[in-house]
Design an enzyme around this catalytic site. Structure first.
Site, PDB file in Angstrom:
ATOM      1  N   ASP A 208     -63.515  29.137  38.501  1.00  0.00           N
ATOM      2  CA  ASP A 208     -63.210  28.362  37.247  1.00  0.00           C
ATOM      3  C   ASP A 208     -61.855  28.232  37.124  1.00  0.00           C
ATOM      4  OD1 ASP A 208     -63.686  27.658  34.209  1.00  0.00           O
ATOM      5  OD2 ASP A 208     -62.221  29.403  34.058  1.00  0.00           O
TER       6      ASP A 208
ATOM      7  N   THR B  25     -71.352  25.009  21.985  1.00  0.00           N
ATOM      8  CA  THR B  25     -70.256  25.677  21.182  1.00  0.00           C
ATOM      9  C   THR B  25     -69.213  24.673  20.794  1.00  0.00           C
ATOM     10  OG1 THR B  25     -70.712  27.938  22.168  1.00  0.00           O
ATOM     11  CG2 THR B  25     -68.643  27.655  21.124  1.00  0.00           C
TER      12      THR B  25
ATOM     13  N   GLU C  67     -57.400  17.163  28.226  1.00  0.00           N
ATOM     14  CA  GLU C  67     -56.805  18.305  27.711  1.00  0.00           C
ATOM     15  C   GLU C  67     -57.370  19.400  27.623  1.00  0.00           C
ATOM     16  OE1 GLU C  67     -53.636  20.145  27.439  1.00  0.00           O
ATOM     17  OE2 GLU C  67     -53.011  18.157  26.764  1.00  0.00           O
TER      18      GLU C  67
ATOM     19  N   LYS D 191     -59.143  24.732  37.360  1.00  0.00           N
ATOM     20  CA  LYS D 191     -58.132  24.389  36.456  1.00  0.00           C
ATOM     21  C   LYS D 191     -56.780  24.297  37.343  1.00  0.00           C
ATOM     22  CE  LYS D 191     -60.553  27.134  32.729  1.00  0.00           C
ATOM     23  NZ  LYS D 191     -60.444  28.194  32.072  1.00  0.00           N
TER      24      LYS D 191
END
Length: 435
Positions: A203, A14, A131, A207
Site C-alpha cells: 500500500d 466507509t 487527491e 502511494k
C-alpha cells in the site's frame, strides 16, 4: 447560481458513505465555494439492501457501475470501489471515453494505470483527480503539484500507511510483539482481515510511486519500488531502537538523480530508525506524514489523518469542487507526454548508517562469526548489543549499529552469513534516517 454538478458515486463503503454525508451536511458551503451546487444523482454498490447509515432514497440506483459513465444525468463519476483492475478500471476508462471527469481514491489503480488514464483524460479534455489516493485527507498532491510547483523537489519521504504506523507505535508504547498488536488492530478495524498489502509495504509503495511521479515529473514506476514490510520487526528491535535514541517507522522514500544522461529514480519502502528529534518520530497511531524537500522551499511537512471516512471523503469532495470550478489541470502536475522515463536507481552506492539485528543460537563463536563477516564485507561497527530472549530458550538477539558506509557493504555481509548454522532467522537490516 450555475446549474448543479451532477455526481455518480460508485462504492458505498466507509469512504463512499462519508462522501454522501459530507455533501449533504455541507451542501450550502460547498455550493458557495464551488460556485455551483454539487448533487449526487446516482449511486452503485454490490449490496443494494445493506443498511449503510445514510439515506439513499433520493438517489437513483444503478446495478451496473460501468454503465454510470454514459448516463445523461451524470457530469462526474466518483470511483470508490478499489482494486487496480476489474470494475474500477473499466469504470475509469468508460468515464473518460464518455467525455466526463473522473475522481478516485484508488491508489492501486493509479499506481498501475495512472499514466494511461492521465493521457486519455488530457486527450478527452476532462479531469482525472486522485487527491484521496495518497495520505487520506492530507492535501499532499495539491501541495506538491501547486504549492511547490516552482521548486525542484530533491527528496520526498514519509509515513504512508496508517495501519503500519499504528502497529509500530503501539508496539513502542506497550512492548508487545508484532503478531499480538496486528491481531488487536484487526479487531479494532485498523487492519484488514488480510493485512498483507498494508504490513508488507505494498500500500505504501503504491502511494510512493504516485508521489514520486508528481514530485519529479517522471513516469510512474511502481514496479521499481523496493518494498520491505514490518512483519519481521520484533519488540526487541523497538526496545533497542529506543535505547539508542530512535523510533522505528515504515518509511517510503524517493529521490531523483538527473546528473547523468538518463534520469534515475530511487524508490524504497522499508522500516527505518528515525531519530527522536526528527519530525516523523512524533507521528503516532494511524496518522500519515509526508516530507518534501525542495531547492528553494526547504523542508515541508504534510501531516494528518491518512484514512477514515471523514478525511478521505474531504479529499474526494475537494477534487469535485475543483472540477465544479472548471479547474481540470493534469493528472501528474505536467502533461503525461512530458513525464520523463526514469530508470530505477541502484541502491548499493547509497551511503548511510544501519541497524542490523541477528537472532542466533547462544553458543561460543557466534559473535566472532558475525563480526568476521562484517569485517570481510567492509562494514564498520559503531556499537553492538547482545541480549537473550525470554521466550526462546537458547536464542540470543545480537543487534548492532554501523558507522556510515555504503549499503552494498551491509548487503555483502548478509550474503556472507546467509545459511549460517548459528542464525535461527534471517537478519533484519534497517537504515537510519538522517536528520
Amino acid at each position: 447560481m450555475a446549474e448543479p454538478l451532477k455526481i455518480a458515486l460508485a462504492g458505498l463503503g466507509t469512504v463512499g458513505t462519508g462522501v454522501v454525508r459530507l455533501i449533504e451536511t455541507n451542501a450550502e458551503l460547498i455550493a458557495r465555494r464551488a460556485r455551483r451546487p454539487i448533487r449526487i444523482t446516482v449511486v452503485s454498490a454490490r449490496d443494494r439492501g445493506k443498511d449503510r447509515g445514510v439515506d439513499l432514497s433520493g438517489y437513483a440506483w444503478d446495478d451496473d457501475p460501468a454503465g454510470m459513465a454514459t448516463r445523461p444525468d451524470v457530469d462526474v463519476v466518483v470511483e470508490l470501489v478499489g482494486g487496480s483492475d476489474g470494475p474500477a478500471l473499466t469504470l475509469a476508462r468508460n468515464t473518460i471515453a464518455a467525455g466526463k471527469s473522473f475522481v478516485t481514491a484508488n491508489k492501486a489503480m493509479i499506481a498501475h494505470h495512472g499514466l494511461e488514464l492521465a493521457a486519455a483524460a488530457e486527450q478527452a479534455g476532462v479531469a482525472l483527480k486522485f487527491e484521496a489516493a495518497v495520505a487520506g485527507g492530507i492535501p499532499v498532491i495539491k501541495g506538491l503539484s501547486e504549492g511547490a510547483a516552482a521548486n525542484e523537489i530533491e527528496r520526498i519521504y514519509g509515513i504512508l500507511n496508517g495501519t503500519c504506523n499504528y502497529i509500530l507505535s503501539t508496539m513502542e508504547d506497550t512492548g508487545r510483539d508484532f503478531a499480538d498488536v496486528l491481531a488487536e488492530a484487526q479487531r479494532l478495524g485498523y487492519a484488514e482481515a488480510d493485512p498483507t498489502f498494508d504490513v508488507e509495504g505494498v500500500d505504501a509503495a503504491h502511494k510512493l510511486s504516485i508521489l514520486a511521479a508528481i514530485a519529479f515529473g517522471g513516469q510512474l514506476r511502481f514496479d521499481a519500488v523496493e518494498t520491505t514490510g514490518i512483519s519481521r520487526v520484533l519488540a526487541a528491535d523497538i526496545a533497542q531502537a529506543r535505547a539508542l535514541g530512535y523510533v522505528i517507522r515504515l518509511i517510503g522514500m524517493a529521490e531523483a538523480d538527473f546528473s547523468q544522461g538518463t534520469p534515475r529514480l530511487f524508490q524504497r519502502v522499508r522500516p527505518h530508525l528515525v531519530p527522536f528529534d526528527h519530525p516523523l518520530a512524533h507521528v503516532d497511531g494511524a496518522t500519515n506524514a509526508v516530507v518534501a524537500e525542495g531547492n528553494f522551499m526547504g523542508r515541508l511537512l504534510f501531516q494528518g489523518a491518512g484514512a477514515g471516512d471523514g478525511p478521505t471523503a474531504s479529499a474526494v469532495v475537494a477534487d469535485i469542487i475543483d472540477i465544479a470550478r472548471g479547474e481540470k489541470g493534469v493528472g501528474f502536475s505536467m502533461p503525461a507526454a512530458e513525464l520523463r522515463a526514469m530508470e530505477p536507481a541502484t541502491t548499493g552506492h547509497r551511503i548511510g548508517r544501519a541497524y542490523i539485528r541477528f537472532t542466533v543460537l547462544d553458543r561460543p563463536g557466534v559473535l566472532a562469526e558475525i563480526t568476521a563477516a562484517m569485517r570481510d564485507a567492509g562494514v564498520s561497527i559503531e556499537s553492538l548489543i547482545q541480549k537473550g530472549r525470554d521466550d526462546e530458550a537458547g536464542e540470543v538477539i545480537v543487534a548492532m549499529v554501523t558507522h556510515e558506509g555504503p549499503e552494498s557493504a551491509v548487503s555483502e555481509a548478509m550474503r556472507i552469513l546467509e545459511g549460517a548454522d548459528s542464525l535461527t532467522a534471517p537478519p533484519l537490516a534497517m537504515q537510519i534516517i538522517g536528520q
